[in-house]
Design a protein around this motif. Structure first.
Motif, PDB file in Angstrom:
ATOM      1  N   ALA A  55       0.829  -1.203   0.000  1.00  0.00           N
ATOM      2  CA  ALA A  55       0.000   0.000   0.000  1.00  0.00           C
ATOM      3  C   ALA A  55       0.864   1.253   0.000  1.00  0.00           C
ATOM      4  CB  ALA A  55      -0.934  -0.004   1.211  1.00  0.00           C
ATOM      5  N   PRO A 215      -8.199   2.990  -4.023  1.00  0.00           N
ATOM      6  CA  PRO A 215      -8.772   1.640  -3.973  1.00  0.00           C
ATOM      7  C   PRO A 215      -9.066   1.093  -5.364  1.00  0.00           C
ATOM      8  CG  PRO A 215     -10.433   3.278  -3.428  1.00  0.00           C
ATOM      9  CD  PRO A 215      -9.132   4.028  -3.551  1.00  0.00           C
ATOM     10  N   HIS A 285      -3.851 -10.078   5.676  1.00  0.00           N
ATOM     11  CA  HIS A 285      -3.204  -8.869   5.159  1.00  0.00           C
ATOM     12  C   HIS A 285      -1.703  -9.040   4.969  1.00  0.00           C
ATOM     13  CE1 HIS A 285      -2.680  -4.350   4.938  1.00  0.00           C
ATOM     14  NE2 HIS A 285      -3.795  -4.527   4.248  1.00  0.00           N
ATOM     15  N   ARG A 324      -4.844  -2.637  -3.030  1.00  0.00           N
ATOM     16  CA  ARG A 324      -5.937  -1.804  -3.558  1.00  0.00           C
ATOM     17  C   ARG A 324      -7.280  -2.517  -3.420  1.00  0.00           C
ATOM     18  NH1 ARG A 324      -3.609   2.404  -6.384  1.00  0.00           N
ATOM     19  NH2 ARG A 324      -1.591   2.016  -7.400  1.00  0.00           N
ATOM     20  N   LYS A 327      -8.565  -2.247   0.138  1.00  0.00           N
ATOM     21  CA  LYS A 327      -9.150  -0.929   0.404  1.00  0.00           C
ATOM     22  C   LYS A 327     -10.525  -0.803  -0.262  1.00  0.00           C
ATOM     23  CE  LYS A 327      -7.949   3.892   0.964  1.00  0.00           C
ATOM     24  NZ  LYS A 327      -6.856   4.904   0.956  1.00  0.00           N
ATOM     25  N   LYS A 331     -14.506  -0.625   2.446  1.00  0.00           N
ATOM     26  CA  LYS A 331     -15.492   0.457   2.378  1.00  0.00           C
ATOM     27  C   LYS A 331     -16.898  -0.070   2.631  1.00  0.00           C
ATOM     28  CE  LYS A 331     -17.198   4.166  -0.608  1.00  0.00           C
ATOM     29  NZ  LYS A 331     -17.056   4.863  -1.909  1.00  0.00           N
ATOM     30  N   HIS A 342      -1.780  -1.409   8.980  1.00  0.00           N
ATOM     31  CA  HIS A 342      -2.098  -0.911   7.647  1.00  0.00           C
ATOM     32  C   HIS A 342      -3.458  -1.378   7.147  1.00  0.00           C
ATOM     33  CE1 HIS A 342       2.033   0.671   7.113  1.00  0.00           C
ATOM     34  NE2 HIS A 342       1.358   1.533   6.379  1.00  0.00           N
ATOM     35  N   ALA A 346      -6.236   1.311   5.880  1.00  0.00           N
ATOM     36  CA  ALA A 346      -7.135   1.120   4.741  1.00  0.00           C
ATOM     37  C   ALA A 346      -8.582   1.355   5.154  1.00  0.00           C
ATOM     38  CB  ALA A 346      -6.963  -0.289   4.170  1.00  0.00           C
ATOM     39  N   CYS A 347      -8.955   0.842   6.324  1.00  0.00           N
ATOM     40  CA  CYS A 347     -10.325   1.012   6.816  1.00  0.00           C
ATOM     41  C   CYS A 347     -10.630   2.480   7.088  1.00  0.00           C
ATOM     42  CB  CYS A 347     -10.518   0.203   8.106  1.00  0.00           C
ATOM     43  SG  CYS A 347     -10.460  -1.581   7.884  1.00  0.00           S
ATOM     44  N   GLY A 349      -9.198   5.036   5.984  1.00  0.00           N
ATOM     45  CA  GLY A 349      -9.178   5.773   4.731  1.00  0.00           C
ATOM     46  C   GLY A 349     -10.469   5.671   3.943  1.00  0.00           C
ATOM     47  N   GLN A 350     -11.308   4.722   4.310  1.00  0.00           N
ATOM     48  CA  GLN A 350     -12.625   4.553   3.671  1.00  0.00           C
ATOM     49  C   GLN A 350     -13.770   4.876   4.640  1.00  0.00           C
ATOM     50  OE1 GLN A 350     -12.577   4.463   0.574  1.00  0.00           O
ATOM     51  NE2 GLN A 350     -12.246   2.454  -0.316  1.00  0.00           N
TER      52      GLN A 350
END
Length: 427
Positions: A55, A215, A285, A324, A327, A331, A342, A346-347, A349-350
């Motif tokens: 990422a 994403p 992950h 990607r 991510k 969402k 990380h 990702a979470c 970030g959404q």
């Protein structure tokens, strides 16, 4: 390599680097080497395997290309093993980054300087590799690449790294000894303060570069996962993401992977008993094997350990997959319990709220960025007899998920600006 030997080598290595850099500078001035225009080299935290590292690499390349820096190369930690990105060159420094012998090490270092001299910028993705936690030698190798790049006149820095509560003396000396023009970016306020207190070098407060990751919007993996999520949502289910990994066991004496599997299976069974409205999606992950297991293996073992009526409410995403894609998946999940920072990034970030099984003191600063009450539990707390702290933590996450989502969304633009700050002072 022992700490005493490293301490002795620090001033010697800086002298050798300066001497070699002077030679490379002369070579360039005489026209034997030309700088590639609009160019940069990225040094990833480690060899491929972690979607967190992937990422950071992909997000960095996305952002640099948006700024017109098209000619990007990637340093490889292992020969013929690289991250899933298109670059103009993969620079193999495996013999420098993974010590084999003095002969190969020296040859690889000479090659590293020669290649670096052809570029305008070098970005080291610091992550959790700079405080000496994994080994002082790991930290030394990365910092010395940054040092030679800076002496050669490249714009350079160590981007978005955390600094734990007990950094090694070697790490502190290495960072303090870097040229003043090297940019250091602490990815959270706690790491920032620790660095200010520990080293004699300026530090910038930033956010992790992975917040800039775009994403995925379409793939076979996404179609399969979204199909399952949509089916659960059509039944008014709350979809809870689950991630566990073997590093949670690192400092727990006598605790095995099977013990961790049992605890998670018991927790999920209890959550299912408390609410039939819950469904569980497992989110591996990291594909790297630690003591014979990884995220994916642990996830499968947990599902296999569940009663059939609980297992029928579970789904594991296809793995391996891309950062990607992860991510893009999170969402559509209501909330996530994660052991990987990380995945948490990702979470967030959404806009998806998280609770964490924390290690290495990395999550507290992430919560501070969003002005959130920390929702986390230490691995040792999982194994306290007759306690249900993990169940209680997940209940709290589920109960607060909507308010947490709103708080995260309100702060997200500010965090992305902090993430971009990794680059703005270097470009």
């Amino acid at each position: 390599m022992g700490d005493l030997l490293l301490t002795i080598l620090l001033p010697i290595s800086s002298l050798l680097i300066s001497t070699y850099a002077l030679f490379l500078w002369i070579i360039r001035i005489l026209g034997f080497v030309r700088r590639i225009p609009n160019s940069a080299i990225i040094l990833p935290p480690a060899a491929p395997g972690s979607l967190g590292d992937e990422a950071m690499v992909c997000a960095s390349i996305d952002y640099l290309r948006q700024q017109g820096i098209e000619n990007i190369s990637l340093i490889d930690h292992l020969k013929n093993k690289t991250h899933p990105v298109e670059v103009i060159e993969n620079i193999n420094l495996s013999n420098f980054l993974s010590y084999q012998s003095w002969h190969k090490f020296i040859v690889s270092f000479i090659y590293a300087g020669w290649k670096i001299n052809q570029y305008e910028r070098l970005y080291c993705l610091g992550a959790d590799m700079i405080d000496g936690y994994y080994s002082n030698y790991v930290t030394l190798r990365k910092v010395k690449i940054v040092e030679i790049a800076s002496i050669l006149g490249l714009s350079t820095g160590i981007l978005g790294f955390s600094y734990n509560r007990q950094p090694t003396n070697i790490s502190k000396k290495l960072l303090s000894g870097l040229p003043p023009k090297v940019i250091l970016g602490a990815r959270d306020k706690i790491s920032y303060q620790r660095l200010i207190d520990s080293i004699s070098h300026s530090v910038n407060l930033v956010a992790d570069v992975a917040f800039l990751l775009k994403p995925a919007e379409q793939s076979q993996t996404l179609d399969k996962v979204w199909g399952w999520i949509n089916n659960q949502k059509s039944q008014n289910k709350i979809v809870l993401g689950i991630n566990i990994h073997p590093l949670l066991l690192k400092k727990l004496e006598g605790i095995t992977g099977n013990d961790l599997v049992q605890i998670l299976a018991e927790t999920i069974t209890k959550l299912h008993q408390d609410s039939q409205q819950l469904s569980f999606i497992f989110l591996p992950h990291d594909g790297r094997i630690v003591s014979g297991i990884n995220d994916d293996i642990l996830s499968k073992k947990v599902i296999e350990s569940l009663p059939s009526e609980v297992a029928s409410s579970c789904f594991k995403i296809p793995f391996p997959c891309l950062a990607r894609e992860i991510k893009g998946i999170v969402k559509h999940i209501d909330c996530v319990l994660t052991g990987r920072m990380h995945l948490g990034i990702a979470c967030l970030g959404q806009g998806t709220p998280i609770a964490c099984i924390t290690y290495q003191g990395k999550f507290e600063g992430l919560y501070q960025h969003f002005n959130l009450e920390p929702l986390f539990i230490e691995p040792k707390q999982l194994f306290v007899p007759n306690q249900n702290e993990l169940v209680e933590l997940v209940h709290k996450l589920i109960y607060q998920r909507q308010s947490l989502h709103e708080k995260v969304i309100n702060k997200l633009d500010d965090i992305k600006e902090l993430s971009q700050a990794n680059f703005t002072s270097i470009i």
